[in-house]
Motif scaffolding. Structure first.
Motif, PDB file in Angstrom:
ATOM      1  N   ALA A   1       1.142  -0.817   0.001  1.00 65.88           N
ATOM      2  CA  ALA A   1       0.323   0.279   0.138  1.00 65.88           C
ATOM      3  C   ALA A   1       0.446   1.242  -0.125  1.00 65.88           C
ATOM      4  CB  ALA A   1      -0.896  -0.139   1.363  1.00 65.88           C
ATOM      5  N   PHE A   2       1.629   1.299   0.850  1.00 63.23           N
ATOM      6  CA  PHE A   2       2.924   2.704   1.001  1.00 63.23           C
ATOM      7  C   PHE A   2       4.164   2.726   0.448  1.00 63.23           C
ATOM      8  CE2 PHE A   2       0.708   2.784   5.629  1.00 63.23           C
ATOM      9  CZ  PHE A   2      -0.512   2.920   4.673  1.00 63.23           C
ATOM     10  N   HIS A   3       4.564   1.277  -0.329  1.00 60.61           N
ATOM     11  CA  HIS A   3       5.697   2.289  -1.165  1.00 60.61           C
ATOM     12  C   HIS A   3       5.597   1.159  -1.966  1.00 60.61           C
ATOM     13  CE1 HIS A   3       7.403   3.029   2.924  1.00 60.61           C
ATOM     14  NE2 HIS A   3       7.244   1.673   3.273  1.00 60.61           N
ATOM     15  N   GLY A   4       4.509   0.007  -2.919  1.00 60.07           N
ATOM     16  CA  GLY A   4       4.398  -0.588  -4.095  1.00 60.07           C
ATOM     17  C   GLY A   4       5.253  -1.056  -4.201  1.00 60.07           C
ATOM     18  N   HIS A   5       5.127  -2.560  -2.582  1.00 62.38           N
ATOM     19  CA  HIS A   5       6.698  -3.969  -3.046  1.00 62.38           C
ATOM     20  C   HIS A   5       5.816  -4.840  -2.763  1.00 62.38           C
ATOM     21  CE1 HIS A   5      10.658  -5.610  -1.989  1.00 62.38           C
ATOM     22  NE2 HIS A   5      10.137  -4.882  -0.427  1.00 62.38           N
ATOM     23  N   TRP A   6       6.430  -5.674  -3.070  1.00 60.34           N
ATOM     24  CA  TRP A   6       5.413  -7.136  -2.367  1.00 60.34           C
ATOM     25  C   TRP A   6       6.988  -7.587  -1.661  1.00 60.34           C
ATOM     26  CZ3 TRP A   6       0.527  -9.176  -3.397  1.00 60.34           C
ATOM     27  CH2 TRP A   6       0.810  -9.932  -2.991  1.00 60.34           C
ATOM     28  N   GLY A   7       6.637  -7.951  -0.408  1.00 58.11           N
ATOM     29  CA  GLY A   7       8.014  -8.415   0.369  1.00 58.11           C
ATOM     30  C   GLY A   7       7.123  -8.042   2.359  1.00 58.11           C
ATOM     31  N   LEU A   8       7.991  -8.649   2.703  1.00 60.40           N
ATOM     32  CA  LEU A   8       7.933  -8.787   4.251  1.00 60.40           C
ATOM     33  C   LEU A   8       7.926  -8.129   4.692  1.00 60.40           C
ATOM     34  CD1 LEU A   8       7.253 -11.884   6.934  1.00 60.40           C
ATOM     35  CD2 LEU A   8       7.945  -9.751   7.355  1.00 60.40           C
ATOM     36  N   ILE A   9       9.090  -7.826   4.310  1.00 57.32           N
ATOM     37  CA  ILE A   9       9.793  -6.246   4.772  1.00 57.32           C
ATOM     38  C   ILE A   9      10.081  -4.833   3.593  1.00 57.32           C
ATOM     39  CG2 ILE A   9      11.077  -7.452   6.962  1.00 57.32           C
ATOM     40  CD1 ILE A   9      14.142  -7.486   5.507  1.00 57.32           C
ATOM     41  N   ASP A  10      10.495  -4.167   3.308  1.00 62.98           N
ATOM     42  CA  ASP A  10      11.290  -3.292   2.807  1.00 62.98           C
ATOM     43  C   ASP A  10      12.409  -4.011   1.592  1.00 62.98           C
ATOM     44  OD1 ASP A  10       9.290  -1.543   4.198  1.00 62.98           O
ATOM     45  OD2 ASP A  10      10.935   0.107   4.781  1.00 62.98           O
ATOM     46  N   GLU A  11      13.542  -4.425   2.224  1.00 61.17           N
ATOM     47  CA  GLU A  11      14.881  -4.201   1.928  1.00 61.17           C
ATOM     48  C   GLU A  11      14.508  -6.047   0.877  1.00 61.17           C
ATOM     49  OE1 GLU A  11      14.533  -3.740   4.683  1.00 61.17           O
ATOM     50  OE2 GLU A  11      15.183  -1.904   4.895  1.00 61.17           O
ATOM     51  N   GLY A  12      14.073  -6.272   0.013  1.00 61.18           N
ATOM     52  CA  GLY A  12      14.130  -7.444  -0.683  1.00 61.18           C
ATOM     53  C   GLY A  12      12.334  -7.791  -1.315  1.00 61.18           C
ATOM     54  N   THR A  13      12.387  -8.346  -2.406  1.00 60.28           N
ATOM     55  CA  THR A  13      10.866  -9.112  -2.683  1.00 60.28           C
ATOM     56  C   THR A  13      11.281 -10.382  -2.020  1.00 60.28           C
ATOM     57  OG1 THR A  13      10.330  -7.781  -4.784  1.00 60.28           O
ATOM     58  CG2 THR A  13      10.005  -9.617  -4.824  1.00 60.28           C
ATOM     59  N   SER A  14      10.176 -10.978  -1.521  1.00 56.15           N
ATOM     60  CA  SER A  14       9.854 -11.683  -1.269  1.00 56.15           C
ATOM     61  C   SER A  14       8.631 -12.155  -0.979  1.00 56.15           C
ATOM     62  CB  SER A  14       9.823 -11.726   0.609  1.00 56.15           C
ATOM     63  OG  SER A  14       9.212 -10.895   1.628  1.00 56.15           O
ATOM     64  N   ASN A  15       7.825 -13.577  -1.516  1.00 53.91           N
ATOM     65  CA  ASN A  15       6.287 -13.912  -1.876  1.00 53.91           C
ATOM     66  C   ASN A  15       6.052 -15.427  -1.063  1.00 53.91           C
ATOM     67  OD1 ASN A  15       4.585 -14.234  -3.526  1.00 53.91           O
ATOM     68  ND2 ASN A  15       5.908 -15.565  -5.427  1.00 53.91           N
ATOM     69  N   THR A  16       6.423 -15.336   0.088  1.00 50.22           N
ATOM     70  CA  THR A  16       5.162 -15.706   1.159  1.00 50.22           C
ATOM     71  C   THR A  16       4.432 -15.269   1.638  1.00 50.22           C
ATOM     72  OG1 THR A  16       6.874 -14.546   2.429  1.00 50.22           O
ATOM     73  CG2 THR A  16       8.056 -16.434   1.961  1.00 50.22           C
TER      74      THR A  16
END
Length: 506
Positions: free
Chosen positions: A60-75
């Motif tokens: 929502a806030f960063h357009g990022h798919w991940g649990l944390i800001d650093e790096g993409t994850s797919n869990t």
């Protein structure tokens, strides 16, 4: 009345009950009831819920798919749950608030689906609201709020609606949504589709609608995120069990730890199984009342096969894994009560609902923990600790002690483990491939065809560890954590160079 597509004929009409009650009245009551329920449980959302909320907030806030800001994850096990939460979070600016909005919306959608089914076969008007009420206060389901359980229940109700009304395109679209909610819910799709007479009629339209809804996400996930299905499929199947406890024996484990909550959670499934036998005898004898419940029976059979599929997968007994089967059995039980004894049948689910509320409230309100939990600390405690870690080591990379959701949600740091560090998943994929046969290995290779295997695991500067005794002198900070699952322990933060040798993560 025309014949029901699942060989159902209406034998009774409940339309005369509460004749003056407006059509929007019951949805409004359910919305208020569900809002109250969420306000009560929001203080003890489980750690896996915060994993979902962290994904939603990042998107929502960063357009990022991940649990944390650093790096993409797919869990994120449920892409649709994350996507919907992210949309609401953009509007309300708070992911926990968004979880409440989505929960209430799902409850109302579930009610509308069940009401439509009940009306089509002449069940009393209390069937749908009583089903929703009983599901809402079920201890196991209350312990899973914020996950995709409510969303899955709402979609399943409309899957049955579309199947019974012979609407192939809508059926395929809802099946596609279920695939995006949880892939394992496709077990219900197969059962409910095959339960229809001449199930192949309209199959091409259903498949086209399914592909139109589900395929775009899975292609995006495959090409952009590096795997078509979430990495949790690898992580959870590698975990296999918690010592001697697996999904097959998990109910016994929960009975030992949370006897009252577990009994009330699984009692509808047990009662549905017991009452299912006379229902089956009635169907075989051609009784119209029994045959009218075939749509709900198909849902219940789907729940049984879903349970069997998890036993076959031999995964750990995370309590929410039992949710879909409990939902299906509960709806079937209330439908049977409504059909066989429309007036007295209200008593049994009402008593069960009251008992569930009493057990929930017994420790006092507000509760620190849900009725059933496997977390090592309360979510509120983890949120406090996460905020403090962010202040102690701002912007640093910290390895988790095993639970990452609420800590990562509150910490302005990179809290890494298998769920947030994509580089750490590589060894797990290799292990899963080594354990698989030729077909399984080929499927894994296809799934991870576009994964960048050059991504290396994160190198944390700090590590969180736990101990049942006092924190060691090398600890930079320590916190007392407690839960009914593991008792009291110390969670402490150390520099990576001072950390113990890491344990296997699966």
């Amino acid at each position: 009345m025309s014949q029901h597509p699942l060989s159902v004929t209406s034998t009774h009409s409940g339309s005369g009950d509460y004749r003056q009650w407006p059509s929007w009245g019951t949805p409004a009551v359910v919305a208020l009831f569900s809002t109250a329920a969420f306000l009560v449980v929001r203080t003890h959302l489980i750690d896996d819920t915060y994993i979902t909320l962290a994904y939603a907030e990042n998107l929502a806030f960063h357009g990022h798919w991940g649990l944390i800001d650093e790096g993409t994850s797919n869990t994120a096990t449920s892409p649709l749950n994350v996507l919907l939460l992210a949309v609401v979070t953009v509007l309300v600016r708070d992911a926990v608030f968004a979880a409440g909005v989505l929960f209430v919306a799902c409850q109302v959608v579930l009610l509308l689906g069940l009401r439509r089914l009940g009306t089509s076969i002449g069940l009393p008007r209390w069937f749908a609201p009583m089903s929703v009420g009983l599901l809402t206060v079920n201890p196991l389901l209350l312990s899973s709020v914020g996950l995709e359980i409510a969303l899955g229940a709402a979609a399943l109700s409309w899957l049955v609606v579309c199947a019974t009304e012979r609407r192939p395109a809508a059926l395929g679209a809802v099946a596609g949504l279920l695939a995006l909610i949880r892939l394992d819910l496709l077990v219900f799709v197969v059962v409910i589709v095959l339960a229809r007479r001449r199930f192949w009629v309209g199959a091409l339209r259903s498949l086209a609608a399914f592909a139109a809804v589900a395929l775009p996400w899975f292609l995006f996930s495959w090409f952009v995120l590096g795997s078509a299905v979430p990495d949790t499929l690898i992580i959870k199947t590698l975990q296999r069990s918690w010592g001697e406890w697996s999904f097959s024996t998990g109910v016994e484990l929960y009975l030992r730890r949370y006897p009252q909550a577990t009994l009330l959670s699984f009692l509808p499934a047990l009662a549905g199984g017991v009452l299912g036998l006379p229902w089956l005898i009635g169907v075989l004898r051609g009784a119209a009342k029994a045959r009218s419940l075939l749509p709900f029976a198909a849902l219940a059979v789907g729940g049984v096969l879903h349970y069997a599929a998890y036993m076959w997968l031999d995964v750990p007994p995370y309590h929410w894994y039992y949710g879909p089967s409990i939902i299906a059995a509960t709806v079937f039980l209330v439908a049977m009560s409504a059909r066989w004894t429309p007036h007295l049948g209200l008593a049994a689910p009402a008593v069960l609902t009251a008992a569930s509320v009493a057990v929930y409230a017994a420790p006092g309100l507000p509760r620190d923990f849900p009725p059933m939990t496997t977390n090592h600390a309360s979510s509120q405690r983890y949120l406090e600790i996460g905020t403090q870690i962010g202040r102690i080591v701002p912007g640093a990379t910290v390895h988790s002690a095993g639970e990452v959701g609420a800590l990562a949600y509150a910490c302005s740091c990179a809290l890494v483990d298998l769920f947030s560090d994509r580089g750490a998943v590589g060894p797990a994929i290799t292990e899963r491939e080594d354990r698989s046969g030729p077909i399984g290995r080929a499927l894994l290779e296809v799934n991870f065809e576009f994964l960048d295997r050059g991504v290396r695991p994160a190198h944390p500067e700090f590590v969180l560890e736990t101990t049942p005794v006092a924190a060691p002198p090398r600890a930079l900070a320590s916190w007392t954590i407690t839960s009914p699952w593991v008792g009291t322990r110390q969670l402490y933060l150390v520099r990576a160079v001072d950390a113990r040798a890491p344990n296997a993560q699966w």
